[in-house]
Design an enzyme around this catalytic site. Structure first.
Site, PDB file in Angstrom:
ATOM      1  N   GLY A   1      -4.851  -0.669   7.918  1.00 44.23           N
ATOM      2  CA  GLY A   1      -5.813  -0.294   6.882  1.00 44.23           C
ATOM      3  C   GLY A   1      -6.883   0.664   7.356  1.00 44.23           C
TER       4      GLY A   1
ATOM      5  N   ASN B   1      -5.386  -9.096  -3.213  1.00 44.89           N
ATOM      6  CA  ASN B   1      -5.078  -9.858  -1.980  1.00 44.89           C
ATOM      7  C   ASN B   1      -6.346 -10.416  -1.333  1.00 44.89           C
ATOM      8  OD1 ASN B   1      -5.891  -7.283  -1.119  1.00 44.89           O
ATOM      9  ND2 ASN B   1      -4.459  -7.209   0.593  1.00 44.89           N
TER      10      ASN B   1
ATOM     11  N   ASP C   1      -7.053   3.456  -1.364  1.00 42.35           N
ATOM     12  CA  ASP C   1      -6.561   2.283  -0.625  1.00 42.35           C
ATOM     13  C   ASP C   1      -7.605   1.852   0.414  1.00 42.35           C
ATOM     14  OD1 ASP C   1      -5.071   0.153   0.218  1.00 42.35           O
ATOM     15  OD2 ASP C   1      -3.409   1.332   1.037  1.00 42.35           O
TER      16      ASP C   1
HETATM   17  O1  DOR Z   1      -2.918  -0.597   5.230  1.00 41.79           O
HETATM   18  C1  DOR Z   1      -2.962  -1.415   4.336  1.00 41.79           C
HETATM   19  N1  DOR Z   1      -3.944  -2.323   4.237  1.00 41.79           N
HETATM   20  N2  DOR Z   1      -1.945  -1.436   3.431  1.00 41.79           N
HETATM   21  C2  DOR Z   1      -1.844  -2.394   2.508  1.00 41.79           C
HETATM   22  O2  DOR Z   1      -0.910  -2.359   1.728  1.00 41.79           O
HETATM   23  C3  DOR Z   1      -2.818  -3.513   2.474  1.00 41.79           C
HETATM   24  C4  DOR Z   1      -4.097  -3.121   3.086  1.00 41.79           C
HETATM   25  C5  DOR Z   1      -5.014  -4.290   3.379  1.00 41.79           C
HETATM   26  O3  DOR Z   1      -5.169  -5.153   2.505  1.00 41.79           O
HETATM   27  O4  DOR Z   1      -5.628  -4.303   4.439  1.00 41.79           O
END
Ligand code: DOR
Length: 452
Positions: free
Chosen positions: A335, A99, A316
């Site tokens: 995030g 992404n 993550d």
């Molecule tokens: O908390 C998140 N942040 N979950 C996700 O699925 C994407 C990620 C992001 O790209 O910041």
């Protein structure tokens, strides 16, 4: 910091390598970037010595799920800063999510990341390609072209693939290409712009909740599709009890599914969203997708980790700018910046007796290596394998200070936390890519003595 390939003798450490069932005190010799000998006593006059007495020596960590943000979001992170943070966290292989902007939906976008990583990174960066063009969920990417460009998996992470038909086709292609799909399971109609877990906390605080069902509905759908297609499905950031139960049942049935869980979903609950004062009613650094859940969910996630339902721990790592988080909870980005706190917070599970150190290491090394089919060379201390090694002090106490992060993302809910357990050195392909100051001055002296 010595970035050259060296001959290095790591002496007297407690070597733990779950890939080979090794758990013993001994020496480890590396030369020309490869592991030469593991265990026993090594006499070598040529190699530089590192006294690892009292420390754990294990394969370096593999992260199946991180966001390096480059290209497109270099204000949040770059490949250079993100991979430096990864090395500090003990990781020498990181799989970066697609992404970015542009997203990694074409062979040329993937080639660009690989080129940049070969210049800027001290650790291996393995890109993940998009499932759908532009991550829009409308049309499949050239998955064969992406595979040829070197992606290790496919994912639209950050967004789900809403169409079941498209997901079926994606699974069929990924099966034929021999690569897994890393599945962001979220039914957007159910999560419906929610902010935190739907439950007691959301009711108490008057915030819009994201129900566990938003994740579980899609986990269930994709397990059915994995059964239909016999494709390898890897469920990303599992956060709920129900998901663990669905995955456990599917694995018993022989459906080829693996799963990962994050350090934050294993160690924090929905209560963490509360701020420290009436002026700061919420902590946006605890806003993450999927959201932090309940104590019961955490307990079931740990159980799933222990019984093998959940194969791997993945950070993550999702760095954001201060502006992305210094705002109201509704507007704040989802995030957590995760590389530099991963081991510290996970060690709390070991110290509390929830999981063993060997189990924890396996979830960060050989198990994620298997998910991407690289367990021959990664996540192992086999002789002849690339010398990817992490040295950690299980008892070293330290306090998290996000201002000192190498990552541009200072967004951590662990700021100020005291952790017990720290990465002391990280070696990637025979190069020391990170060493804690105390180890540098004491252990890497010419005669290799560490004075405690
Ligand atoms: O908390 C998140 N942040 N979950 C996700 O699925 C994407 C990620 C992001 O790209 O910041």
């Amino acid at each position: 910091m010595n970035k050259e390939v060296i001959s290095l003798l790591i002496r007297g450490g407690h070597i733990i390598d779950p890939s080979q069932g090794i758990d013993q005190v001994g020496d480890l010799l590396i030369a020309e970037g490869k592991i030469v000998q593991v265990g026993g006593t090594v006499i070598s006059s040529k190699a530089q010595n590192l006294d690892a007495t009292g420390l754990i020596v294990c394969p370096s960590f593999i992260d199946l799920h991180c966001h390096l943000r480059e290209p497109g979001f270099e204000d949040k992170e770059t490949i250079a800063t993100g991979t430096k943070a990864a090395a500090i966290g003990g990781f020498t292989t990181v799989c970066c999510m697609a992404n970015t902007n542009p997203p990694l939906d074409s062979p040329s976008a993937v080639a660009r990341v690989k080129r940049k990583a070969s210049k800027d990174s001290l650790v291996a960066v393995l890109p993940i390609g998009c499932i759908t063009k532009g991550r829009k969920g409308e049309e499949l990417t050239d998955m064969a072209g992406l595979a040829e460009a070197g992606v290790v998996a496919f994912s639209d992470d950050g967004d789900p693939v809403a169409s079941s038909q498209l997901m079926r086709r994606a699974l069929e292609y990924s099966r034929d290409l021999g690569l897994p799909i890393i599945d962001h399971c979220e039914d957007k109609a159910l999560s419906d712009n929610g902010i935190i877990n739907e439950g007691q906390m959301s009711a108490k605080l008057g915030l819009k909740g994201i129900p566990a069902a938003a994740e579980e509905v899609m986990v269930a759908r994709d397990l059915i599709l994995a059964k239909l297609t016999k494709a390898r499905l890897h469920i990303a950031h599992v956060s709920t009890k129900g998901s663990v139960e669905l995955i456990r049942r599917a694995r018993k049935e022989g459906i080829p599914v693996t799963a990962e869980v994050t350090p934050h979903h294993l160690t924090l609950t929905e209560e963490r969203i509360a701020g420290e004062s009436p002026n700061k009613p919420f902590d946006t650094n605890a806003k993450v997708n999927p959201p932090l859940r309940t104590k019961e969910d955490v307990q079931v996630l740990i159980k799933g980790l222990k019984d093998g339902t959940i194969a791997a721990i993945a950070t993550d790592h999702a760095p954001h700018t201060l502006a992305d988080k210094n705002c109201g909870l509704e507007l704040a980005a989802f995030g957590i910046s995760g590389f530099e706190t991963a081991l510290g917070c996970l060690m709390s599970l070991v110290h509390q007796g929830e999981i063993s150190l060997t189990q924890l290491i396996s979830k960060l090394t050989c198990e994620p290596a298997k998910v991407i089919g690289r367990n021959d060379e990664l996540g192992t201390l086999k002789t002849g394998a690339p010398a990817n090694i992490t040295i950690l002090d299980p008892d070293r106490e330290w306090i998290v200070n996000s201002r000192n992060f190498a990552s541009k993302g200072k967004n951590t809910p662990y700021d100020g936390y005291q952790f017990k357990g720290k990465v002391m050195a990280t070696i990637a392909n025979g190069r020391i890519v990170y060493v804690d100051d105390s180890l540098l001055s004491l252990a890497l002296s010419p005669e290799g003595r560490r004075h405690k």
